[in-house]
Design a protein around this motif. Structure first.
Motif, PDB file in Angstrom:
ATOM      1  N   LEU A   1      36.801  19.963  -6.163  1.00 22.95           N
ATOM      2  CA  LEU A   1      36.366  21.346  -6.062  1.00 22.95           C
ATOM      3  C   LEU A   1      36.410  21.750  -4.595  1.00 22.95           C
ATOM      4  O   LEU A   1      36.384  20.918  -3.701  1.00 22.95           O
ATOM      5  CB  LEU A   1      34.952  21.504  -6.631  1.00 22.95           C
ATOM      6  CG  LEU A   1      34.815  21.123  -8.116  1.00 22.95           C
ATOM      7  CD1 LEU A   1      33.370  21.161  -8.548  1.00 22.95           C
ATOM      8  CD2 LEU A   1      35.634  22.074  -8.970  1.00 22.95           C
ATOM      9  N   THR A   2      36.448  23.038  -4.368  1.00 24.78           N
ATOM     10  CA  THR A   2      36.689  23.493  -3.005  1.00 24.78           C
ATOM     11  C   THR A   2      35.431  23.580  -2.146  1.00 24.78           C
ATOM     12  O   THR A   2      35.509  23.472  -0.940  1.00 24.78           O
ATOM     13  CB  THR A   2      37.390  24.861  -3.002  1.00 24.78           C
ATOM     14  OG1 THR A   2      36.593  25.792  -3.718  1.00 24.78           O
ATOM     15  CG2 THR A   2      38.763  24.749  -3.627  1.00 24.78           C
ATOM     16  N   THR A   3      34.263  23.751  -2.765  1.00 22.77           N
ATOM     17  CA  THR A   3      33.053  23.904  -1.962  1.00 22.77           C
ATOM     18  C   THR A   3      31.938  23.003  -2.472  1.00 22.77           C
ATOM     19  O   THR A   3      31.922  22.607  -3.642  1.00 22.77           O
ATOM     20  CB  THR A   3      32.539  25.356  -1.974  1.00 22.77           C
ATOM     21  OG1 THR A   3      32.059  25.665  -3.292  1.00 22.77           O
ATOM     22  CG2 THR A   3      33.623  26.345  -1.573  1.00 22.77           C
ATOM     23  N   GLU A   4      31.000  22.713  -1.574  1.00 19.57           N
ATOM     24  CA  GLU A   4      29.829  21.935  -1.979  1.00 19.57           C
ATOM     25  C   GLU A   4      29.010  22.706  -3.007  1.00 19.57           C
ATOM     26  O   GLU A   4      28.424  22.110  -3.910  1.00 19.57           O
ATOM     27  CB  GLU A   4      28.987  21.579  -0.760  1.00 19.57           C
ATOM     28  CG  GLU A   4      29.633  20.535   0.122  1.00 19.57           C
ATOM     29  CD  GLU A   4      28.730  20.045   1.242  1.00 19.57           C
ATOM     30  OE1 GLU A   4      27.489  20.176   1.126  1.00 19.57           O
ATOM     31  OE2 GLU A   4      29.269  19.522   2.230  1.00 19.57           O
ATOM     32  N   ASP A   5      28.951  24.028  -2.885  1.00 19.67           N
ATOM     33  CA  ASP A   5      28.216  24.838  -3.864  1.00 19.67           C
ATOM     34  C   ASP A   5      28.778  24.651  -5.267  1.00 19.67           C
ATOM     35  O   ASP A   5      28.011  24.576  -6.237  1.00 19.67           O
ATOM     36  CB  ASP A   5      28.266  26.326  -3.498  1.00 19.67           C
ATOM     37  CG  ASP A   5      27.323  26.671  -2.352  1.00 19.67           C
ATOM     38  OD1 ASP A   5      26.395  25.887  -2.077  1.00 19.67           O
ATOM     39  OD2 ASP A   5      27.530  27.731  -1.740  1.00 19.67           O
TER      40      ASP A   5
ATOM     41  N   ILE B   1      25.430  12.540  -4.872  1.00 24.64           N
ATOM     42  CA  ILE B   1      26.716  13.167  -4.563  1.00 24.64           C
ATOM     43  C   ILE B   1      27.243  12.644  -3.230  1.00 24.64           C
ATOM     44  O   ILE B   1      26.480  12.462  -2.289  1.00 24.64           O
ATOM     45  CB  ILE B   1      26.566  14.698  -4.460  1.00 24.64           C
ATOM     46  CG1 ILE B   1      25.980  15.272  -5.744  1.00 24.64           C
ATOM     47  CG2 ILE B   1      27.895  15.353  -4.131  1.00 24.64           C
ATOM     48  CD1 ILE B   1      25.587  16.725  -5.617  1.00 24.64           C
ATOM     49  N   SER B   2      28.549  12.436  -3.176  1.00 24.74           N
ATOM     50  CA  SER B   2      29.230  12.122  -1.918  1.00 24.74           C
ATOM     51  C   SER B   2      30.411  13.056  -1.760  1.00 24.74           C
ATOM     52  O   SER B   2      31.056  13.424  -2.736  1.00 24.74           O
ATOM     53  CB  SER B   2      29.763  10.680  -1.923  1.00 24.74           C
ATOM     54  OG  SER B   2      28.733   9.761  -1.784  1.00 24.74           O
ATOM     55  N   PHE B   3      30.675  13.398  -0.511  1.00 21.01           N
ATOM     56  CA  PHE B   3      31.828  14.241  -0.193  1.00 21.01           C
ATOM     57  C   PHE B   3      32.726  13.495   0.781  1.00 21.01           C
ATOM     58  O   PHE B   3      32.260  12.973   1.797  1.00 21.01           O
ATOM     59  CB  PHE B   3      31.389  15.565   0.440  1.00 21.01           C
ATOM     60  CG  PHE B   3      30.615  16.437  -0.503  1.00 21.01           C
ATOM     61  CD1 PHE B   3      31.269  17.277  -1.380  1.00 21.01           C
ATOM     62  CD2 PHE B   3      29.227  16.404  -0.513  1.00 21.01           C
ATOM     63  CE1 PHE B   3      30.569  18.074  -2.256  1.00 21.01           C
ATOM     64  CE2 PHE B   3      28.513  17.206  -1.390  1.00 21.01           C
ATOM     65  CZ  PHE B   3      29.177  18.042  -2.260  1.00 21.01           C
ATOM     66  N   TYR B   4      33.998  13.447   0.435  1.00 21.32           N
ATOM     67  CA  TYR B   4      34.995  12.837   1.313  1.00 21.32           C
ATOM     68  C   TYR B   4      35.507  13.903   2.265  1.00 21.32           C
ATOM     69  O   TYR B   4      35.783  15.021   1.818  1.00 21.32           O
ATOM     70  CB  TYR B   4      36.163  12.281   0.484  1.00 21.32           C
ATOM     71  CG  TYR B   4      37.305  11.788   1.319  1.00 21.32           C
ATOM     72  CD1 TYR B   4      37.283  10.507   1.842  1.00 21.32           C
ATOM     73  CD2 TYR B   4      38.381  12.619   1.607  1.00 21.32           C
ATOM     74  CE1 TYR B   4      38.329  10.063   2.636  1.00 21.32           C
ATOM     75  CE2 TYR B   4      39.425  12.170   2.392  1.00 21.32           C
ATOM     76  CZ  TYR B   4      39.394  10.900   2.904  1.00 21.32           C
ATOM     77  OH  TYR B   4      40.422  10.452   3.697  1.00 21.32           O
TER      78      TYR B   4
END
Length: 87
Positions: free
Chosen positions: A17-21, A53-56
């Motif tokens: 997905l494009t955003t954390e939101d 949650i983790s974001f690369y």
């Protein structure tokens, strides 16, 4: 989106997905579905879940780092929930 079972009752979802939101909204939707009561043999059963949650690349460059970060957050959420139940 792809779901994978890690072990026992732990699952991983891979989403692009494009955003954390968007990711946070997806998590809210998943929890809303999981928290719906289920009727089994005329008994209402309630399920609970905790999500980390983790974001690369913000939270790690490798799968292990990303999983570790998400796992840590998930256990923090479980602890918060247990504290709320105890009070």
């Amino acid at each position: 989106m792809a779901f994978y079972r890690l072990a026992g009752d732990e699952f991983v979802a891979i989403v692009e997905l494009t955003t954390e939101d968007e990711v946070h909204n997806l998590c809210k939707q998943i929890l809303s579905i999981i928290n719906q009561p289920i009727i089994i043999s005329n008994e209402k059963v309630m399920l609970e879940a905790s999500i980390g949650i983790s974001f690369y690349p913000d939270n790690g460059d490798t799968v292990d780092e990303l999983l570790h970060h998400a796992d840590t957050l998930m256990y923090q959420q479980k602890e918060i929930h247990h504290q709320q139940l105890d009070s």
